[in-house]
Motif scaffolding. Sequence first.
Motif, PDB file in Angstrom:
ATOM      1  N   CYS A  10       5.076  62.421  49.770  1.00 32.51           N
ATOM      2  CA  CYS A  10       5.948  63.509  49.329  1.00 32.51           C
ATOM      3  C   CYS A  10       7.264  63.574  50.088  1.00 32.51           C
ATOM      4  CB  CYS A  10       5.254  64.855  49.542  1.00 32.51           C
ATOM      5  SG  CYS A  10       3.658  65.015  48.771  1.00 32.51           S
ATOM      6  N   ASP A  11       8.239  64.193  49.442  1.00 35.12           N
ATOM      7  CA  ASP A  11       9.459  64.653  50.095  1.00 35.12           C
ATOM      8  C   ASP A  11       9.288  66.145  50.350  1.00 35.12           C
ATOM      9  OD1 ASP A  11      11.010  62.213  49.944  1.00 35.12           O
ATOM     10  OD2 ASP A  11      11.151  62.589  47.785  1.00 35.12           O
ATOM     11  N   ILE A  12       9.789  66.631  51.468  1.00 29.92           N
ATOM     12  CA  ILE A  12       9.718  68.066  51.738  1.00 29.92           C
ATOM     13  C   ILE A  12      10.707  68.754  50.808  1.00 29.92           C
ATOM     14  CG2 ILE A  12      10.141  69.898  53.422  1.00 29.92           C
ATOM     15  CD1 ILE A  12       9.205  67.902  55.605  1.00 29.92           C
ATOM     16  N   ALA A  13      10.191  69.645  49.954  1.00 29.58           N
ATOM     17  CA  ALA A  13      11.036  70.362  48.996  1.00 29.58           C
ATOM     18  C   ALA A  13      11.519  71.695  49.558  1.00 29.58           C
ATOM     19  CB  ALA A  13      10.280  70.589  47.686  1.00 29.58           C
ATOM     20  N   ASP A  14      10.649  72.373  50.320  1.00 31.66           N
ATOM     21  CA  ASP A  14      11.021  73.661  50.895  1.00 31.66           C
ATOM     22  C   ASP A  14       9.997  74.059  51.946  1.00 31.66           C
ATOM     23  OD1 ASP A  14      12.594  75.928  51.246  1.00 31.66           O
ATOM     24  OD2 ASP A  14      12.683  76.353  49.101  1.00 31.66           O
ATOM     25  N   VAL A  15      10.405  74.939  52.847  1.00 31.53           N
ATOM     26  CA  VAL A  15       9.532  75.451  53.902  1.00 31.53           C
ATOM     27  C   VAL A  15       9.826  76.939  54.070  1.00 31.53           C
ATOM     28  CG1 VAL A  15       8.899  75.293  56.353  1.00 31.53           C
ATOM     29  CG2 VAL A  15       9.597  73.229  55.114  1.00 31.53           C
ATOM     30  N   TRP A  16       8.754  77.749  54.077  1.00 32.44           N
ATOM     31  CA  TRP A  16       8.897  79.181  54.306  1.00 32.44           C
ATOM     32  C   TRP A  16       7.963  79.617  55.416  1.00 32.44           C
ATOM     33  CZ3 TRP A  16       7.795  77.541  49.175  1.00 32.44           C
ATOM     34  CH2 TRP A  16       8.877  77.606  48.296  1.00 32.44           C
ATOM     35  N   PRO A  17       8.439  80.464  56.358  1.00 30.36           N
ATOM     36  CA  PRO A  17       7.527  81.038  57.343  1.00 30.36           C
ATOM     37  C   PRO A  17       6.686  82.132  56.679  1.00 30.36           C
ATOM     38  CG  PRO A  17       9.774  81.808  57.728  1.00 30.36           C
ATOM     39  CD  PRO A  17       9.831  80.846  56.582  1.00 30.36           C
ATOM     40  N   LEU A  18       5.372  82.077  56.898  1.00 29.43           N
ATOM     41  CA  LEU A  18       4.439  83.077  56.366  1.00 29.43           C
ATOM     42  C   LEU A  18       3.449  83.439  57.465  1.00 29.43           C
ATOM     43  CD1 LEU A  18       3.580  81.532  52.869  1.00 29.43           C
ATOM     44  CD2 LEU A  18       5.038  83.495  53.311  1.00 29.43           C
ATOM     45  N   GLY A  19       3.573  84.622  58.036  1.00 24.11           N
ATOM     46  CA  GLY A  19       2.672  85.034  59.105  1.00 24.11           C
ATOM     47  C   GLY A  19       2.734  84.056  60.261  1.00 24.11           C
ATOM     48  N   ASP A  20       1.560  83.551  60.688  1.00 25.79           N
ATOM     49  CA  ASP A  20       1.533  82.625  61.819  1.00 25.79           C
ATOM     50  C   ASP A  20       1.542  81.157  61.371  1.00 25.79           C
ATOM     51  OD1 ASP A  20      -1.044  82.549  60.813  1.00 25.79           O
ATOM     52  OD2 ASP A  20      -2.023  83.177  62.662  1.00 25.79           O
ATOM     53  N   HIS A  21       1.878  80.901  60.100  1.00 24.87           N
ATOM     54  CA  HIS A  21       1.955  79.550  59.556  1.00 24.87           C
ATOM     55  C   HIS A  21       3.262  79.347  58.794  1.00 24.87           C
ATOM     56  CE1 HIS A  21      -2.271  79.394  60.551  1.00 24.87           C
ATOM     57  NE2 HIS A  21      -2.301  78.122  60.211  1.00 24.87           N
ATOM     58  N   TYR A  22       3.489  78.122  58.388  1.00 24.55           N
ATOM     59  CA  TYR A  22       4.567  77.798  57.463  1.00 24.55           C
ATOM     60  C   TYR A  22       3.939  77.388  56.137  1.00 24.55           C
ATOM     61  CZ  TYR A  22       7.766  77.477  61.422  1.00 24.55           C
ATOM     62  OH  TYR A  22       8.515  77.750  62.521  1.00 24.55           O
ATOM     63  N   PHE A  23       4.614  77.683  55.052  1.00 27.13           N
ATOM     64  CA  PHE A  23       4.251  77.175  53.726  1.00 27.13           C
ATOM     65  C   PHE A  23       5.170  75.994  53.473  1.00 27.13           C
ATOM     66  CE2 PHE A  23       4.879  76.699  49.238  1.00 27.13           C
ATOM     67  CZ  PHE A  23       3.678  77.008  48.638  1.00 27.13           C
ATOM     68  N   VAL A  24       4.607  74.796  53.393  1.00 22.29           N
ATOM     69  CA  VAL A  24       5.393  73.580  53.187  1.00 22.29           C
ATOM     70  C   VAL A  24       5.160  73.094  51.765  1.00 22.29           C
ATOM     71  CG1 VAL A  24       5.826  71.221  53.946  1.00 22.29           C
ATOM     72  CG2 VAL A  24       5.169  72.971  55.620  1.00 22.29           C
ATOM     73  N   LEU A  25       6.223  73.070  50.978  1.00 19.32           N
ATOM     74  CA  LEU A  25       6.150  72.604  49.596  1.00 19.32           C
ATOM     75  C   LEU A  25       6.635  71.163  49.551  1.00 19.32           C
ATOM     76  CD1 LEU A  25       5.582  73.500  46.663  1.00 19.32           C
ATOM     77  CD2 LEU A  25       8.026  74.028  46.487  1.00 19.32           C
ATOM     78  N   GLY A  26       5.821  70.297  48.967  1.00 21.88           N
ATOM     79  CA  GLY A  26       6.176  68.887  48.874  1.00 21.88           C
ATOM     80  C   GLY A  26       6.314  68.432  47.441  1.00 21.88           C
ATOM     81  N   ARG A  27       7.378  67.681  47.160  1.00 22.97           N
ATOM     82  CA  ARG A  27       7.581  67.065  45.845  1.00 22.97           C
ATOM     83  C   ARG A  27       6.954  65.676  45.911  1.00 22.97           C
ATOM     84  NH1 ARG A  27      10.844  67.697  40.937  1.00 22.97           N
ATOM     85  NH2 ARG A  27      10.302  65.809  39.828  1.00 22.97           N
ATOM     86  N   VAL A  28       5.956  65.424  45.080  1.00 23.23           N
ATOM     87  CA  VAL A  28       5.206  64.173  45.130  1.00 23.23           C
ATOM     88  C   VAL A  28       6.070  63.035  44.597  1.00 23.23           C
ATOM     89  CG1 VAL A  28       3.123  62.965  44.347  1.00 23.23           C
ATOM     90  CG2 VAL A  28       3.038  65.431  44.855  1.00 23.23           C
ATOM     91  N   ARG A  29       6.166  61.941  45.372  1.00 20.15           N
ATOM     92  CA  ARG A  29       6.902  60.761  44.916  1.00 20.15           C
ATOM     93  C   ARG A  29       5.958  59.676  44.428  1.00 20.15           C
ATOM     94  NH1 ARG A  29      10.246  57.687  49.349  1.00 20.15           N
ATOM     95  NH2 ARG A  29      11.449  59.534  49.804  1.00 20.15           N
ATOM     96  N   GLU A  30       4.794  59.533  45.065  1.00 17.87           N
ATOM     97  CA  GLU A  30       3.749  58.641  44.566  1.00 17.87           C
ATOM     98  C   GLU A  30       2.426  59.059  45.186  1.00 17.87           C
ATOM     99  OE1 GLU A  30       3.664  54.460  45.550  1.00 17.87           O
ATOM    100  OE2 GLU A  30       4.548  54.817  47.501  1.00 17.87           O
ATOM    101  N   LEU A  31       1.323  58.619  44.560  1.00 22.29           N
ATOM    102  CA  LEU A  31       0.011  58.989  45.042  1.00 22.29           C
ATOM    103  C   LEU A  31      -1.003  57.975  44.541  1.00 22.29           C
ATOM    104  CD1 LEU A  31      -1.323  62.013  42.959  1.00 22.29           C
ATOM    105  CD2 LEU A  31       0.655  60.687  42.306  1.00 22.29           C
ATOM    106  N   GLY A  32      -2.151  57.956  45.173  1.00 17.98           N
ATOM    107  CA  GLY A  32      -3.161  57.006  44.743  1.00 17.98           C
ATOM    108  C   GLY A  32      -4.526  57.290  45.333  1.00 17.98           C
ATOM    109  N   VAL A  33      -5.522  56.654  44.738  1.00 19.26           N
ATOM    110  CA  VAL A  33      -6.883  56.673  45.247  1.00 19.26           C
ATOM    111  C   VAL A  33      -7.038  55.415  46.076  1.00 19.26           C
ATOM    112  CG1 VAL A  33      -9.326  56.563  44.624  1.00 19.26           C
ATOM    113  CG2 VAL A  33      -7.750  57.986  43.290  1.00 19.26           C
ATOM    114  N   GLU A  34      -7.329  55.577  47.332  1.00 14.46           N
ATOM    115  CA  GLU A  34      -7.432  54.446  48.248  1.00 14.46           C
ATOM    116  C   GLU A  34      -8.813  53.812  48.205  1.00 14.46           C
ATOM    117  OE1 GLU A  34      -5.611  51.950  51.213  1.00 14.46           O
ATOM    118  OE2 GLU A  34      -4.834  53.283  49.681  1.00 14.46           O
ATOM    119  N   LYS A  35      -9.830  54.651  48.104  1.00 12.97           N
ATOM    120  CA  LYS A  35     -11.204  54.157  48.178  1.00 12.97           C
ATOM    121  C   LYS A  35     -12.019  54.861  47.097  1.00 12.97           C
ATOM    122  CE  LYS A  35     -14.561  53.016  51.743  1.00 12.97           C
ATOM    123  NZ  LYS A  35     -14.922  53.187  53.133  1.00 12.97           N
TER     124      LYS A  35
END
Length: 191
Positions: free
Chosen positions: A131-156
């Motif tokens: 993924c490419d990082i699309a956006d990040v928002w602080p939420l409470g004690d964590h961040y919400f990281v949104l990723g735009r998928v560029r490729e994906l696969g089943v490895e096993k």
Amino acid sequence: MNRPTPAATAPGGGPADDPDRFRHVLGHYPTGVTVVTAKEPDGTPVGMVIGSFTSVSLDPPLVAFFPGRSSTTWPRIMACGTFCVNVLAAGQEDLCRDVSAKAPDVFDRHPWRGAASGSPVLAGVAAWIDCDIADVWPLGDHYFVLGRVRELGVEKTGVSPLVFSRGRLLAPLPPRRDHDDSADYTWPDWL
């Protein structure tokens, strides 16, 4: 007739503002185990274990994960602008522990190859999402990281995912029945 019971008097109920209780109750919901990786500009691979990973959208293809705000690894991944989610397979408990412990030689001891972004795809994982990082928002004690998928696969193919519940890694889930001669399973109407 069923009547609603206030949470404070319900068996096992209690306030949500107690962090230990919150962790205990939500620990009853099992999660998959992932390692989010990236490759720094100098070529150094970096990774962190994440249980809070989810799909967000099919069109466009988006995923999200939630690193803690106190994480020292997340700023390194964020600076890369890309990441790869590695869905750990049952049997990869040692890899999970090594990444969690920040073992200095984790990427030397556990084989990997680069995805299109350069982020490590770890050998033997069930699946990976680059993924490419699309956006990040602080939420409470964590961040919400949104990723735009560029490729994906089943490895096993055919492996069960590594699962975490109630503070521990669990034994593998049973294999899918559609890969053997077992009788077909009918999903209940309410699903």
